[in-house]
Structures are given as structure tokens and as C-alpha cells.
Design a protein around this motif. Structure first.
Motif, PDB file in Angstrom:
ATOM      1  N   ALA A  68       4.306 -10.135 -31.351  1.00 56.71           N
ATOM      2  CA  ALA A  68       3.746 -11.428 -31.603  1.00 56.71           C
ATOM      3  C   ALA A  68       4.303 -12.488 -30.411  1.00 56.71           C
ATOM      4  O   ALA A  68       3.365 -13.293 -30.203  1.00 56.71           O
ATOM      5  CB  ALA A  68       4.786 -11.744 -32.697  1.00 56.71           C
ATOM      6  N   VAL A  69       5.356 -12.407 -30.200  1.00 59.28           N
ATOM      7  CA  VAL A  69       5.879 -13.416 -29.231  1.00 59.28           C
ATOM      8  C   VAL A  69       5.142 -13.341 -27.704  1.00 59.28           C
ATOM      9  O   VAL A  69       4.577 -14.441 -27.411  1.00 59.28           O
ATOM     10  CB  VAL A  69       7.450 -13.329 -28.803  1.00 59.28           C
ATOM     11  CG1 VAL A  69       7.907 -14.297 -27.747  1.00 59.28           C
ATOM     12  CG2 VAL A  69       8.004 -13.306 -30.048  1.00 59.28           C
TER      13      VAL A  69
ATOM     14  N   ALA B 123       3.193 -24.876 -29.978  1.00 60.65           N
ATOM     15  CA  ALA B 123       3.179 -24.535 -31.207  1.00 60.65           C
ATOM     16  C   ALA B 123       2.877 -25.203 -32.285  1.00 60.65           C
ATOM     17  O   ALA B 123       3.448 -26.392 -32.208  1.00 60.65           O
ATOM     18  CB  ALA B 123       4.671 -23.649 -31.576  1.00 60.65           C
TER      19      ALA B 123
ATOM     20  N   ALA C 183       1.070 -20.308 -33.349  1.00 56.56           N
ATOM     21  CA  ALA C 183       1.820 -20.712 -34.475  1.00 56.56           C
ATOM     22  C   ALA C 183       3.225 -20.095 -34.445  1.00 56.56           C
ATOM     23  O   ALA C 183       4.109 -20.713 -34.887  1.00 56.56           O
ATOM     24  CB  ALA C 183       1.287 -20.070 -35.858  1.00 56.56           C
ATOM     25  N   CYS C 184       3.425 -19.421 -33.228  1.00 53.42           N
ATOM     26  CA  CYS C 184       4.811 -18.771 -33.050  1.00 53.42           C
ATOM     27  C   CYS C 184       5.758 -19.861 -32.268  1.00 53.42           C
ATOM     28  O   CYS C 184       5.559 -19.805 -31.149  1.00 53.42           O
ATOM     29  CB  CYS C 184       4.511 -17.587 -32.402  1.00 53.42           C
ATOM     30  SG  CYS C 184       6.073 -16.665 -32.168  1.00 53.42           S
ATOM     31  N   THR C 185       6.566 -20.285 -33.090  1.00 49.66           N
ATOM     32  CA  THR C 185       7.740 -20.987 -32.463  1.00 49.66           C
ATOM     33  C   THR C 185       8.411 -20.555 -31.472  1.00 49.66           C
ATOM     34  O   THR C 185       8.537 -21.118 -30.413  1.00 49.66           O
ATOM     35  CB  THR C 185       8.686 -21.558 -33.682  1.00 49.66           C
ATOM     36  OG1 THR C 185       8.184 -21.681 -34.773  1.00 49.66           O
ATOM     37  CG2 THR C 185       9.750 -22.624 -33.250  1.00 49.66           C
ATOM     38  N   LEU C 186       8.675 -19.350 -31.237  1.00 47.59           N
ATOM     39  CA  LEU C 186       9.558 -18.546 -30.346  1.00 47.59           C
ATOM     40  C   LEU C 186       8.471 -18.654 -28.696  1.00 47.59           C
ATOM     41  O   LEU C 186       9.081 -18.429 -27.774  1.00 47.59           O
ATOM     42  CB  LEU C 186       9.791 -17.142 -30.712  1.00 47.59           C
ATOM     43  CG  LEU C 186      10.896 -16.505 -29.734  1.00 47.59           C
ATOM     44  CD1 LEU C 186      12.312 -17.458 -29.321  1.00 47.59           C
ATOM     45  CD2 LEU C 186      11.390 -15.111 -30.247  1.00 47.59           C
TER      46      LEU C 186
ATOM     47  N   ASP D 293       6.418 -20.776 -28.074  1.00 46.15           N
ATOM     48  CA  ASP D 293       6.697 -22.212 -27.455  1.00 46.15           C
ATOM     49  C   ASP D 293       7.938 -22.228 -26.619  1.00 46.15           C
ATOM     50  O   ASP D 293       8.088 -22.563 -25.710  1.00 46.15           O
ATOM     51  CB  ASP D 293       6.480 -23.400 -28.633  1.00 46.15           C
ATOM     52  CG  ASP D 293       6.362 -24.779 -28.128  1.00 46.15           C
ATOM     53  OD1 ASP D 293       6.606 -24.838 -27.002  1.00 46.15           O
ATOM     54  OD2 ASP D 293       6.172 -25.427 -28.826  1.00 46.15           O
ATOM     55  N   PHE D 294       8.972 -21.822 -27.431  1.00 45.89           N
ATOM     56  CA  PHE D 294      10.320 -22.225 -27.018  1.00 45.89           C
ATOM     57  C   PHE D 294      10.425 -21.248 -25.477  1.00 45.89           C
ATOM     58  O   PHE D 294      11.023 -21.564 -24.609  1.00 45.89           O
ATOM     59  CB  PHE D 294      11.318 -21.245 -28.065  1.00 45.89           C
ATOM     60  CG  PHE D 294      13.027 -21.585 -27.392  1.00 45.89           C
ATOM     61  CD1 PHE D 294      13.365 -22.777 -27.288  1.00 45.89           C
ATOM     62  CD2 PHE D 294      13.540 -20.506 -27.135  1.00 45.89           C
ATOM     63  CE1 PHE D 294      14.776 -22.704 -27.040  1.00 45.89           C
ATOM     64  CE2 PHE D 294      14.796 -20.440 -26.827  1.00 45.89           C
ATOM     65  CZ  PHE D 294      15.376 -21.455 -26.728  1.00 45.89           C
TER      66      PHE D 294
ATOM     67  N   ALA E  97       7.937  -7.268 -32.565  1.00 46.93           N
ATOM     68  CA  ALA E  97       8.510  -8.758 -32.259  1.00 46.93           C
ATOM     69  C   ALA E  97       7.577  -9.139 -30.993  1.00 46.93           C
ATOM     70  O   ALA E  97       7.071 -10.180 -30.771  1.00 46.93           O
ATOM     71  CB  ALA E  97       9.708  -8.870 -32.105  1.00 46.93           C
ATOM     72  N   ASP E  98       7.498  -8.315 -29.862  1.00 52.46           N
ATOM     73  CA  ASP E  98       6.928  -8.596 -28.737  1.00 52.46           C
ATOM     74  C   ASP E  98       5.475  -8.561 -28.988  1.00 52.46           C
ATOM     75  O   ASP E  98       4.865  -9.422 -28.001  1.00 52.46           O
ATOM     76  CB  ASP E  98       7.199  -7.216 -27.564  1.00 52.46           C
ATOM     77  CG  ASP E  98       8.225  -7.379 -26.824  1.00 52.46           C
ATOM     78  OD1 ASP E  98       8.838  -8.218 -26.661  1.00 52.46           O
ATOM     79  OD2 ASP E  98       8.847  -6.299 -26.454  1.00 52.46           O
TER      80      ASP E  98
ATOM     81  N   SER F 120       1.383 -13.882 -35.882  1.00 54.90           N
ATOM     82  CA  SER F 120       2.732 -13.094 -35.676  1.00 54.90           C
ATOM     83  C   SER F 120       3.042 -12.162 -36.771  1.00 54.90           C
ATOM     84  O   SER F 120       3.412 -11.092 -36.522  1.00 54.90           O
ATOM     85  CB  SER F 120       3.860 -14.516 -35.582  1.00 54.90           C
ATOM     86  OG  SER F 120       3.622 -15.042 -34.453  1.00 54.90           O
TER      87      SER F 120
END
Lengths: 485, 485
Positions: free
Chosen positions: A167-168, A195, A183-186, A188-189, A164-165, A158
């Protein structure tokens, strides 16, 4: 979550052309555009198609807001009637595409748009952006996963992503390509990609001693303690302190799920030394995670050197596809309907023959050998052709037509699914997990020769005889230089 | 526009560490983290700092929604009190940073966070992502602009960007670095970067003849017709048809602002031939735009070969920084406050000496020569040091301390501005246009030797004597291996 509207994420020329088509009446013409690419990044043998999910969301949201139109008006080059028309602008056409996760090859349409000229033109930039980015990362991730040869690969990039995109949804594409998590929490969300993560060097530095840091972590997270052992000195302090913490906190509880992470130095050497130290301490269960500027090339070398690594955390070189960070998908006009609804094939000529397009509204078939289950070749046909798998089928190399092969005992599968029909979403999107499984299954149908990193076998992407004849007639026609249709 | 909330765009370990700090009481500790990088992409002599605007928006929006917390709860590893604490989580610390557009060098803090441990840790991922991406593109764009040596450079890369942000704010960063405009409509709408563009090959293909396509475009857009001349054959049909359209539609109206665009083939050869044809037709005013996989290296070669190009449209190699697509900014703990409020410097040791961090809460000074206006060196000082420009100041090379230089007749400028103070935004953000002007002005203060592409001069980034002593004391202390603080 608020949905983003990316209608204005278009090259400005899409709008100048749209206004032009509006003025001269072309906007009612039905056009056919293909998305395809000419080269696989990293000289690979195939790519993995991805990005359709982003395109679906985009098309569903496609509209110009009042502010958008006001902004365009301020440019003082667009007709007032055109700006009026944009108020109710929606996508009313069809989109056909290969499902996400499909292995694809140069020159075949990954996606085809059939729509009135303005609509087809306006969506060009975003469609390319979505396919290029997602396919780039899915393809790269799969190379890395293949190099790891069954060991776990996690996406860790990330902080080095391009926005940002990057990464996510980059982590989303990496999951399609075979990474086990991120590793990216978002991510997963939003997408359910698992994550995970435990500690950075700062955790270790916050405590008075490295041992305190490790012990505290094991106490708080007894079920998944992965200790970062390179803050001070990996072999002299990191590994011994980790062993001590595991033995004092976790082993007495009967816990066996823990590990160490190596993030600097010579990973091959350190992993072997650490493995030996862990084993000698009776901690055969302890996993070793490595994460320092890895990619498929480094992982391949580490595997050859029998580095003792269970899990690879891959960061910047995956999330930016560092060794080849561009996926070169293009969007080319393939046909136009005349006023009677006849489909007129169109071609883009180039002095560089590799850049000459395949004209016409097309279908894409893949042939599978019934015995081995392996993919044999793909064939591009004219939209009204059908292949009957019960009959032998002869394919030929479009660049060397004397090279032919007759297929028997095969199955022909049409690769395109209908995604939008008359502007309506008719495709039931699979879940991300289903896409990942489908991708892995499809990769099983490719011969190892196609999956090789160096000089992979060139998979056959042929043209049907009918399509080949149409293409050649257009090329002949262009030769006289008089009629450049 | 809906504001995105990127609070969850964090590596999962930020959350596991945060929960840990919460449980053991460290969360109240004030920590100091520096963002810095170790190498300039493409082996350049400097980078251009950017991304602060994204960080400001992020920090202002920083909070966990009820859904975010519910998601974290579902992971079953976080304490209920910690999840409660996250409900009211806001940033309450300080952020210091160099203004966007500042040329920066390896090992100096581009940004410093002073905040309670949890807050400082949670914002790591996004801060790095924003600085790494925006600085990467601003730095790359500036290389390309320098190669073009005064000719116009436009950003054309949206379709090949790594995600929507990569396109939209990538074009923003390219503008900071010196691009004159972009093809991305949304970047104009959001940030005011001038967007432009005229036609794709599909426009030409839509018409019965190339000439019809050109003539129609000139009629609709007489004030800015840039005709794409390579759809069929650049010199045999494209340029002659363009000349005909210009002469029939625009020249009679006295219009002189028009051009042609070359998008394939040998740009050097074609531009010279096209220039000759245009000049012979009396169209000296006609501009030539080139746009085919360009970057600073190709542009430098084209300039050397005296290609007749007025404007460069640069796509994928700029928007992905293709030749070096990663900006390696890191986020490292520099100090921690004890319970009495004393600032305890922290260091990260590494066997690789280039990876040893500069400890402590620091200030960053740049020295300018009063006569030439040029930047002479930067110096990192401890936070409580002040440099008095009226007195001579001796700097020394931290890697070779016998190399000293005494500055006289200089001005010392502190590069950091206070962005957030106790969680409040106290920095008045300049406009993007102002940032672009500031960047150009600051680049004027760098010697040409630092701006060279190959083997640039290494600009001095020195440590004050006080900081050097502190760093060495920490290194000495770590040597005995007993106390690894």
C-alpha cells in the motif's frame, strides 16, 4: 520513524551459499551481478525502473544483529567462523543503476552489483523484491495514466494491497508512474505524495437522509466537497441531493471547486446522465470522479465512449497490477574476478535461448536522435568501451546480425549512475517529485509506437560488437560440453 | 524488533469523516461494521480467513504521534479540537472475528467492529488490508497444497512479492494454508515458519566445473544437499554430475537424505528422465524438487502426467496469488446505536442485488452433521438469537425462501470469538502452528464438492427468519424513495 532492517529478508540459500563461499575462500572474490527482466508485464513495450530508493535504505542499514546471528546459529549448519564474520558484515562493494523513473527494456541491466561474492549474494533477494515491486507498480500506473490521456488519475488501492508496504510504497511507485495523488495518508506523510479523499458510503448512511449527509459535508469542507452519490440511487437521489446541497451551501459562497463521485453501476452511462443533470442545474464547474474497479482497459473504453469523467480513482487493479501482478526481474552472475584482478565473463546457458544471459561487466548506452530528441536504441557494451557521439556508430540486431543501422547526429547517454562505491553512498537521490518529472520527460523521448498497449514496437537493445563476440565465444565453448565454465 | 505503527495507514477520507463526526457529535455514536467478501478468488468454493494477528498488533499500537498530528494540522482542513482529541486517541471498542484458519464463505462477516463512529471508521483501511492480503495468500496456498495431493509444497516467492510485507507475512499466510516451509529467512525468524534452501545457479557458475560445485556443496552440507541441476544441461550434465557427487561424497557415509532441483524446461519430462537415471544409479532415496512458475493448475497437470516430483517449490504465482491477486473484502456499516442504546440496523442498497448488505449486529453459526462431522450450512442471526442444537432447526435459502431444510442431529458452533472488549485484548492468540493445524482440521469438515477447483458446490450461507424479516423491511422501506435511512 524507525528504520526497518531487512538483512534477514533473504532467501535461505543466500546464507547457505555465503557460508560455503566463506569456507572455500570464494568470499574474497569480486563478482558482478546484473538485475534484468525478460518480459514487460501486460505485453507492454517498456517498463519504468523504480525501487532504487528502497535499495539505498536497505544497503545503508545492512547488518546482522546479535539476535539474527543467534537465530542462524540455532540452525546448526553454519560455521562458527562464518557467524563471527557476520557480526561485522557490511556492504563494501559498488552498485550501478539506472535512475528511478527511467524507461527500461528487456535484457538490459537495470542495476549491477560489483562486490565480494558473499555480499553480492546476500543482497539478491531484497534487491529483486524492491525493483520488482516498485517497477511493477510504476509501469502499471503509467499505463493507466496514458489511458486517461491527460485526465487526473488518483491511487485508491490501500485496502486491497498485498501488505502494508504494498500500500504505502505502492502508492509511491504509482506517483512516479504519473498518478497525481493517493488516498493513503501514510504515503503523503512519508513521501509527500498528495493524499486526498472525502467520504465513504458509511458517511451517507450515518445521517437520517442522504441530503443531510451531503449538506453537512459541504458545510464542514466547503473548499473540496466531493460527494459520493451512489449509496441509494445515483440518478434518482444521489445526484439531485448533491445538486441541492451544492446550490444551497456552496454556490451562494461563490465556490466552484466541488464534485461528485460515482462508485458503482455503469460509469459511462451514469457519468453522461449526471453531467447533463449538473449542467442543467448550472453546475458546469462540478467535477465528476469515477472509481469502480478501473484499469487502463476500462478507462480506454470509457474514453472511447466519451464518458464525462474528470478524475479516475483507481484501486485494486493498480495497487496489485491485477492483470499481470509479477515483475520478473532476475539477478544473474555476469563476471568474476580472478586472483590477478582479471574480469572473467560468465554466462548462464539455457535450452530456451531467451534465457541465455549477457555475460560480463557492462555499460548501458541510450542513443537519442539530435533532431527529434527521440530514443533510437540502447546498446550494451563491455565496461571498458566508450562511445564517441561525434562519430557515426553502427548498431546491429544481436539476433540477426545482418540487420544493421548506422547512427549519425545522435547523442549517446550512459544510463547507469554510480550509487555505491566501495560501500559508500555516492549518489545524491533526487526527490520523489524530481523522479516523477524525470520519468515524464524520459517518456517523451519514446516513440508512440513503443507506448502502444497492443503489439508495441520492440525497442532495440543491441550488443556492441566486442560484447557480442565475447558472448558467442562463451556459447561456442559451452557447446563441446567438456568445459562448462 | 521495533513495532510499526500503522495508524496513518488509512485512506484520507477516514480522517475527513472522523473530523466531521467529531464536529457534529456523531463521534460518540456506537456503530457496527462488518468485514465480508462477495466472491472467492479463482472462483473457488471457500476462502481461508487470515490476518487477525496483524490486526491485533495494529489495534494495540493504535495512536497518533505528535508528528502525525503536526502533519494533519498542516493540511489546514481539520479542527483544532479534533487534532487535540487525536492526541489521546485509542481504540475503546469491541472486535469479534472468526479465528485465523477458518474456512469462510461470501457474505458472512469475517470480522465485526463495534465502536464509536470515529474509531470504527479510522481502522477500516488497515483492517481490510490485513484480512484481504493474508486471506488471499492463505486461500491461494491451500489451493496449491490441495493440487499437490500430499506432496510437500514450499513457498519460494520473496523476490517477486509486492513489497517486504508481501514477502514476509505472505509466507506466514502460505504456512497457514498448508505450505510446509518457506525460503524467507525473516519469516522463520519472526514467525517460526521453517526456512530452507540450498543453492542458486550462481553457486554452480562460481566453480570451474559443475561437478566441483556439487561436490563442494555435498562436503559442506552432507545432511541436506539439494543440487540445482539445470545450470548448463539438466540431463547431459546436471543429473550425471549430481549422481557422481552423491555417490562419491554422501553414499559412502550412509547418507540418504539428498535431492536434486529442476528449475527450468519441461518439468514432467525431465523429472521422469531424472528419476530413471537416479534409480538406475541406485539412488532411489534421492528426492526431486521442482520449482518453475508453478501454481495449482500446473501442479494438477504434473500430477496427472505422473511427473516424478517429491516437493514443489512455488514462487511468484503463490506469493502474488497471480491468477487472482485481489481479495475483495469490504467494510460496511451494519448498525448504529441511537441515544437510548437501541441498535438501529442499516442497509446499503444497490441496483446490483449481490451488493445489497446484510444489515444489523449479527452472529454467525456453522452447523455440523453429528454423524459425518461435515459442515452443512452457515446461518447469520441477529445478535440476540441463540440456536439450541438439541432441537430441530429449519434453514432456508435467502434467495429462494421456499427451499428449506430441517436439521436434526447437528451441532451449531458460533464462529466468532471476542478479540477486543472495550478496547482490551481478551483473545488468547493461538500460535501460528496451532492456526495451521486448526485450518487443516476445519478443511476436513468441508465436503470435497466445496473444495473442487472448477464449479465448486455453493455452500449455504443462510439468514435466520428474524434477520431475513428485518432485511426485507428495510428494503421495502427504501422502495418508496422517500425515507432513505
Amino acid at each position: 520513524m524507525n528504520k526497518d532492517n531487512f538483512t534477514m529478508l533473504c532467501d535461505f540459500y543466500e546464507l547457505t551459499m555465503a557460508n560455503g563461499y566463506f569456507k572455500n575462500g570464494f568470499y574474497k572474490r569480486t563478482t558482478y551481478f546484473d538485475v534484468f527482466f525478460r518480459n514487460v508485464p501486460d505485453n507492454g513495450g517498456f517498463a519504468i525502473a523504480a525501487g532504487l530508493d528502497q535499495i539505498i535504505e536497505y544497503i545503508k542499514e545492512l547488518h546482522f544483529s546479535a539476535e539474527d546471528i543467534e537465530f542462524l546459529r540455532s540452525k546448526k549448519i553454519f560455521d562458527e567462523e562464518f557467524l563471527e564474520y557476520l557480526k561485522d558484515f557490511r556492504f563494501t562493494g559498488d552498485i550501478y543503476a539506472v535512475p528511478e523513473g527511467t524507461p527500461v527494456f528487456p535484457h538490459e541491466p537495470v542495476l549491477t552489483v560489483k562486490a565480494p561474492a558473499i555480499e553480492a549474494q546476500l543482497i539478491e533477494t531484497y534487491i529483486l523484491l524492491a525493483i520488482n515491486h516498485q517497477s511493477l507498480i510504476a509501469t502499471k500506473a503509467n499505463r493507466i495514466v496514458r489511458a486517461a490521456n491527460g485526465r487526473t488519475v488518483l491511487e485508491f488501492g490501500s485496502r486491497r494491497a498485498q501488505g502494508a508496504d504494498g500500500a504505502v510504497i505502492g502508492a509511491r511507485a504509482a506517483y512516479i508512474g504519473g498518478c497525481a495523488g493517493t488516498a493513503c495518508t501514510l504515503t503523503d506523510f512519508k513521501y509527500g505524495v498528495p493524499a486526498g479523499g472525502t467520504m465513504a458510503h458509511s458517511w451517507v448512511q450515518m445521517f437520517d437522509t442522504e441530503y443531510d449527509a451531503f449538506r453537512t459535508y459541504c458545510e464542514i469542507y466547503p473548499d473540496n466537497a466531493v460527494l459520493l452519490v451512489d449509496t441509494y440511487n445515483t440518478l434518482k437521489s444521489g445526484v439531485p441531493n448533491a445538486i441541492k446541497a451544492f446550490k444551497e451551501v456552496l454556490v451562494p459562497k461563490g465556490i466552484t471547486n466541488f464534485g461528485i463521485r460515482l462508485d458503482s453501476g455503469d460509469i459511462s452511462y451514469l457519468s453522461k446522465k449526471a453531467r447533463k443533470m449538473l449542467d442543467e442545474a448550472g453546475l458546469q464547474c462540478c467535477k465528476i470522479v469515477a472509481s469502480n474497479s478501473l484499469d487502463e482497459y476500462l478507462i480506454r473504453d470509457l474514453m472511447m465512449q466519451e464518458a464525462k469523467i474528470d478524475t479516475f480513482g483507481v484501486g485494486e487493479r493498480l495497487i496489485t497490477a491485477k492483470s499481470a501482478p509479477v515483475f520478473g526481474g532476475v539477478y544473474k552472475l555476469a563476471a568474476v574476478e580472478d586472483e590477478q584482478g582479471n574480469i572473467i565473463p560468465k554466462i548462464k546457458i539455457s535450452e530456451n535461448t531467451a534465457k541465455i544471459t549477457n555475460p560480463h561487466y557492462k555499460k548501458l548506452y541510450r542513443f537519442y536522435d539530435n533532431e527529434s530528441g527521440k530514443a533510437l536504441a540502447d546498446e550494451l557494451c563491455v565496461y571498458d568501451e566508450t562511445i564517441d557521439s561525434t562519430k557515426p556508430h553502427t548498431i546491429f540486431d544481436p539476433d540477426a546480425i545482418w540487420k544493421t543501422k548506422t547512427l549519425t547526429n545522435y547523442t549517446a547517454r550512459e544510463l547507469h549512475v554510480t550509487v555505491f562505491k566501495n560501500g559508500e553512498l555516492v549518489y545524491k537521490q533526487p526527490s520523489l517529485y524530481e523522479i516523477r518529472i524525470y520519468c515524464a520527460e524520459q517518456l517523451e523521448t519514446l516513440w508512440d509506437e513503443v507506448k502502444r498497449f497492443e503489439n508495441p514496437h520492440t525497442y532495440y537493445v543491441d550488443l556492441s560488437k566486442k560484447l557480442w563476440d565475447i558472448k558467442n565465444a562463451l556459447l561456442e565453448k559451452s557447446k563441446d560440453g567438456k568445459d562448462l565454465k
